[in-house]
Scaffold this motif. Structure first.
Motif, PDB file in Angstrom:
ATOM      1  N   VAL A  24     -78.430  95.169  15.446  1.00 38.85           N
ATOM      2  CA  VAL A  24     -79.041  96.503  15.286  1.00 38.85           C
ATOM      3  C   VAL A  24     -78.139  97.629  15.790  1.00 38.85           C
ATOM      4  CG1 VAL A  24     -81.422  95.651  15.318  1.00 38.85           C
ATOM      5  CG2 VAL A  24     -80.380  96.441  17.462  1.00 38.85           C
ATOM      6  N   ILE A  25     -77.204  97.305  16.661  1.00 42.47           N
ATOM      7  CA  ILE A  25     -76.267  98.362  17.069  1.00 42.47           C
ATOM      8  C   ILE A  25     -74.943  98.251  16.300  1.00 42.47           C
ATOM      9  CG2 ILE A  25     -77.312  98.616  19.358  1.00 42.47           C
ATOM     10  CD1 ILE A  25     -74.718  97.317  20.502  1.00 42.47           C
ATOM     11  N   GLY A  26     -74.933  97.402  15.294  1.00 44.56           N
ATOM     12  CA  GLY A  26     -73.748  97.297  14.430  1.00 44.56           C
ATOM     13  C   GLY A  26     -72.560  96.640  15.092  1.00 44.56           C
ATOM     14  N   ALA A  27     -72.827  95.765  16.051  1.00 45.17           N
ATOM     15  CA  ALA A  27     -71.717  95.188  16.820  1.00 45.17           C
ATOM     16  C   ALA A  27     -71.396  93.744  16.433  1.00 45.17           C
ATOM     17  CB  ALA A  27     -72.017  95.265  18.321  1.00 45.17           C
ATOM     18  N   LEU A  28     -71.973  93.251  15.350  1.00 44.62           N
ATOM     19  CA  LEU A  28     -71.605  91.896  14.921  1.00 44.62           C
ATOM     20  C   LEU A  28     -70.287  91.944  14.158  1.00 44.62           C
ATOM     21  CD1 LEU A  28     -74.899  90.197  13.626  1.00 44.62           C
ATOM     22  CD2 LEU A  28     -73.674  89.769  15.760  1.00 44.62           C
ATOM     23  N   GLU A  29     -69.422  90.999  14.432  1.00 43.00           N
ATOM     24  CA  GLU A  29     -68.178  90.886  13.685  1.00 43.00           C
ATOM     25  C   GLU A  29     -68.499  90.284  12.306  1.00 43.00           C
ATOM     26  OE1 GLU A  29     -64.990  91.828  14.655  1.00 43.00           O
ATOM     27  OE2 GLU A  29     -66.029  92.821  16.309  1.00 43.00           O
ATOM     28  N   PRO A  30     -67.655  90.508  11.295  1.00 36.97           N
ATOM     29  CA  PRO A  30     -67.958  90.043   9.931  1.00 36.97           C
ATOM     30  C   PRO A  30     -68.350  88.566   9.855  1.00 36.97           C
ATOM     31  CG  PRO A  30     -66.041  91.460   9.897  1.00 36.97           C
ATOM     32  CD  PRO A  30     -66.403  91.267  11.340  1.00 36.97           C
ATOM     33  N   GLU A  31     -67.620  87.713  10.565  1.00 31.36           N
ATOM     34  CA  GLU A  31     -67.929  86.278  10.491  1.00 31.36           C
ATOM     35  C   GLU A  31     -69.286  85.968  11.139  1.00 31.36           C
ATOM     36  OE1 GLU A  31     -65.417  87.643  12.042  1.00 31.36           O
ATOM     37  OE2 GLU A  31     -65.214  86.899  14.101  1.00 31.36           O
ATOM     38  N   GLU A  32     -69.649  86.758  12.147  1.00 29.70           N
ATOM     39  CA  GLU A  32     -70.958  86.566  12.792  1.00 29.70           C
ATOM     40  C   GLU A  32     -72.075  87.070  11.890  1.00 29.70           C
ATOM     41  OE1 GLU A  32     -70.027  87.105  17.536  1.00 29.70           O
ATOM     42  OE2 GLU A  32     -70.144  88.923  16.297  1.00 29.70           O
ATOM     43  N   LEU A  33     -71.770  88.139  11.179  1.00 28.37           N
ATOM     44  CA  LEU A  33     -72.780  88.745  10.303  1.00 28.37           C
ATOM     45  C   LEU A  33     -73.205  87.768   9.205  1.00 28.37           C
ATOM     46  CD1 LEU A  33     -74.315  91.377   9.848  1.00 28.37           C
ATOM     47  CD2 LEU A  33     -72.444  92.159   8.413  1.00 28.37           C
ATOM     48  N   GLU A  34     -72.226  87.036   8.687  1.00 28.13           N
ATOM     49  CA  GLU A  34     -72.520  86.056   7.639  1.00 28.13           C
ATOM     50  C   GLU A  34     -73.483  84.989   8.162  1.00 28.13           C
ATOM     51  OE1 GLU A  34     -69.882  83.111   4.858  1.00 28.13           O
ATOM     52  OE2 GLU A  34     -68.900  84.887   5.682  1.00 28.13           O
ATOM     53  N   LYS A  35     -73.195  84.470   9.333  1.00 32.65           N
ATOM     54  CA  LYS A  35     -74.068  83.446   9.925  1.00 32.65           C
ATOM     55  C   LYS A  35     -75.438  84.029  10.260  1.00 32.65           C
ATOM     56  CE  LYS A  35     -70.320  80.783  12.017  1.00 32.65           C
ATOM     57  NZ  LYS A  35     -69.575  80.540  13.248  1.00 32.65           N
ATOM     58  N   PHE A  36     -75.421  85.269  10.720  1.00 32.10           N
ATOM     59  CA  PHE A  36     -76.686  85.922  11.089  1.00 32.10           C
ATOM     60  C   PHE A  36     -77.583  86.082   9.865  1.00 32.10           C
ATOM     61  CE2 PHE A  36     -79.207  89.828  11.589  1.00 32.10           C
ATOM     62  CZ  PHE A  36     -79.952  89.482  12.709  1.00 32.10           C
ATOM     63  N   GLU A  37     -76.995  86.490   8.745  1.00 29.37           N
ATOM     64  CA  GLU A  37     -77.800  86.689   7.533  1.00 29.37           C
ATOM     65  C   GLU A  37     -78.422  85.375   7.060  1.00 29.37           C
ATOM     66  OE1 GLU A  37     -78.839  89.360   6.451  1.00 29.37           O
ATOM     67  OE2 GLU A  37     -77.441  90.915   7.097  1.00 29.37           O
ATOM     68  N   LYS A  38     -77.684  84.275   7.224  1.00 32.68           N
ATOM     69  CA  LYS A  38     -78.236  82.955   6.854  1.00 32.68           C
ATOM     70  C   LYS A  38     -79.404  82.608   7.773  1.00 32.68           C
ATOM     71  CE  LYS A  38     -74.115  80.977   4.745  1.00 32.68           C
ATOM     72  NZ  LYS A  38     -72.909  80.178   4.950  1.00 32.68           N
ATOM     73  N   ALA A  39     -79.220  82.865   9.059  1.00 29.99           N
ATOM     74  CA  ALA A  39     -80.299  82.581  10.023  1.00 29.99           C
ATOM     75  C   ALA A  39     -81.501  83.489   9.762  1.00 29.99           C
ATOM     76  CB  ALA A  39     -79.778  82.783  11.444  1.00 29.99           C
ATOM     77  N   ARG A  40     -81.220  84.695   9.345  1.00 27.62           N
ATOM     78  CA  ARG A  40     -82.288  85.656   9.050  1.00 27.62           C
ATOM     79  C   ARG A  40     -83.184  85.128   7.920  1.00 27.62           C
ATOM     80  NH1 ARG A  40     -80.886  92.033   8.104  1.00 27.62           N
ATOM     81  NH2 ARG A  40     -83.026  92.771   7.911  1.00 27.62           N
ATOM     82  N   GLU A  41     -82.538  84.562   6.919  1.00 27.59           N
ATOM     83  CA  GLU A  41     -83.318  83.951   5.821  1.00 27.59           C
ATOM     84  C   GLU A  41     -84.127  82.778   6.340  1.00 27.59           C
ATOM     85  OE1 GLU A  41     -81.108  82.892   2.324  1.00 27.59           O
ATOM     86  OE2 GLU A  41     -80.033  84.803   2.328  1.00 27.59           O
ATOM     87  N   LYS A  42     -83.510  81.991   7.206  1.00 24.84           N
ATOM     88  CA  LYS A  42     -84.163  80.790   7.746  1.00 24.84           C
ATOM     89  C   LYS A  42     -85.405  81.166   8.558  1.00 24.84           C
ATOM     90  CE  LYS A  42     -83.023  77.669  11.516  1.00 24.84           C
ATOM     91  NZ  LYS A  42     -81.901  77.243  12.369  1.00 24.84           N
ATOM     92  N   PHE A  43     -85.310  82.197   9.366  1.00 25.21           N
ATOM     93  CA  PHE A  43     -86.436  82.535  10.252  1.00 25.21           C
ATOM     94  C   PHE A  43     -87.481  83.446   9.593  1.00 25.21           C
ATOM     95  CE2 PHE A  43     -83.160  81.446  13.483  1.00 25.21           C
ATOM     96  CZ  PHE A  43     -83.820  80.359  14.028  1.00 25.21           C
ATOM     97  N   GLY A  44     -87.149  84.002   8.447  1.00 27.38           N
ATOM     98  CA  GLY A  44     -88.138  84.741   7.660  1.00 27.38           C
ATOM     99  C   GLY A  44     -88.826  85.872   8.417  1.00 27.38           C
TER     100      GLY A  44
END
Lengths: 208, 78
Positions: free
Chosen positions: B14-34
């Motif tokens: 939310v503060i825009g501090a994820l690195e690109p490679e972390e963002l990719e993993k985060f988006e996958k987890a975001r889908e998983k946790f709904g």
């Protein structure tokens, strides 16, 4: 201002309004309906907070005023995209203002100049999150004082990492380079610091 | 990524501090946790409010509001 009690949004923080005054959501709905008076009231309520945020990013009074005007115009134009399901009006406005301020900082290529000013301020007041406040001034605002208490409870390194990420829009790598710190350490500082603030806000809300 | 790790990443997100490679993993987890994940991300935006409210309000030029309202009214007129 007080930390508001709400059922599901544990960390919601809202200004205390006069009895009968329209809520922020009422005003946003007024803006969505095209009512300029709603924008006028929202401006009166939050221009000081948003100006402070912009100023914290770009460190230039005239540019901050111009950007403030642009941001409220964007609030007027983009109000249709606001959804109460996704958060509160203040959060939406702060997110918008922060993004515009950081974009403005980069576009105007004032980054280096602001960096130098920031460096000077940091050297003068290494423990100050709010560069222009004193302990006495902080007491004047309940909400600000409570949030400051949470933030100042963090180790300085965590405060600095969060400050650079939030108010400067720096990536973890940029913070690591600027502070000459390993990337993993920066990540840990950010994670721990943000968690403490998040948990601290929850505790403060529960106390009030 | 378990939910506790997701929470840590969400606060960085939310503060825009994820690195690109972390963002990719985060988006996958975001889908998983709904919805549970989306609800937590929404709560994290309270950090934005908190950081803004931690600053002492600054006084804007009075001309700013006049200009703003004039622009809004001009835009509303046909």
């Amino acid at each position: 201002m007080r930390l508001a009690k709400s059922g599901t949004r544990l960390h919601t923080i809202t200004p205390q309004l006069e009895p009968g005054a329209p809520s922020d959501l009422d005003l946003m709905q007024g803006i969505q309906a095209g009512d300029p008076d709603a924008l006028s009231q929202l401006y009166d309520r939050y221009n000081g907070i948003l100006k402070a945020l912009i100023l914290r990013v770009i460190h230039n009074e005239a540019e901050a005023d111009d950007l403030l005007q642009e941001i409220f115009m964007e609030i007027w134009n983009q109000a249709k995209n606001f959804s109460a399901q996704k958060g509160k009006p203040l959060g939406w406005m702060v997110t918008l203002a922060r993004r515009r301020a950081i974009d403005g900082l980069r576009k105007k290529q004032a980054y280096q100049r602001a960096e130098e000013r920031f460096q000077n301020e940091t050297e003068q007041q290494p423990d100050a999150w709010v560069h222009n406040s004193t302990d006495e001034e902080i007491v004047l605002s309940d909400t600000r004082a409570l949030i400051q208490k949470v933030i100042r409870g963090l180790p300085l390194a965590q405060q600095q990492a969060i400050d650079l990420a939030f108010f400067r829009g720096m990536s973890q790598r940029e913070i690591a380079a600027k502070t000459n710190t390993p990337l993993g350490t920066v990540k840990t500082r950010l994670e721990l610091g943000l968690k403490k603030i998040y948990d601290g806000l929850k505790e403060l809300k529960d106390e009030l | 990524m378990n939910f506790s790790e997701f929470q840590n990443q969400a606060r960085l997100y939310v503060i825009g501090a994820l690195e690109p490679e972390e963002l990719e993993k985060f988006e996958k987890a975001r889908e998983k946790f709904g919805k549970k994940g989306e609800d937590f991300i929404t709560k994290c935006y309270a950090l934005h409010e908190a950081f803004a409210l931690s600053l002492r309000p600054a006084k804007a030029s009075t001309a700013i509001k006049d200009r703003l309202m004039a622009m809004v009214k001009a835009k509303k007129e046909p």
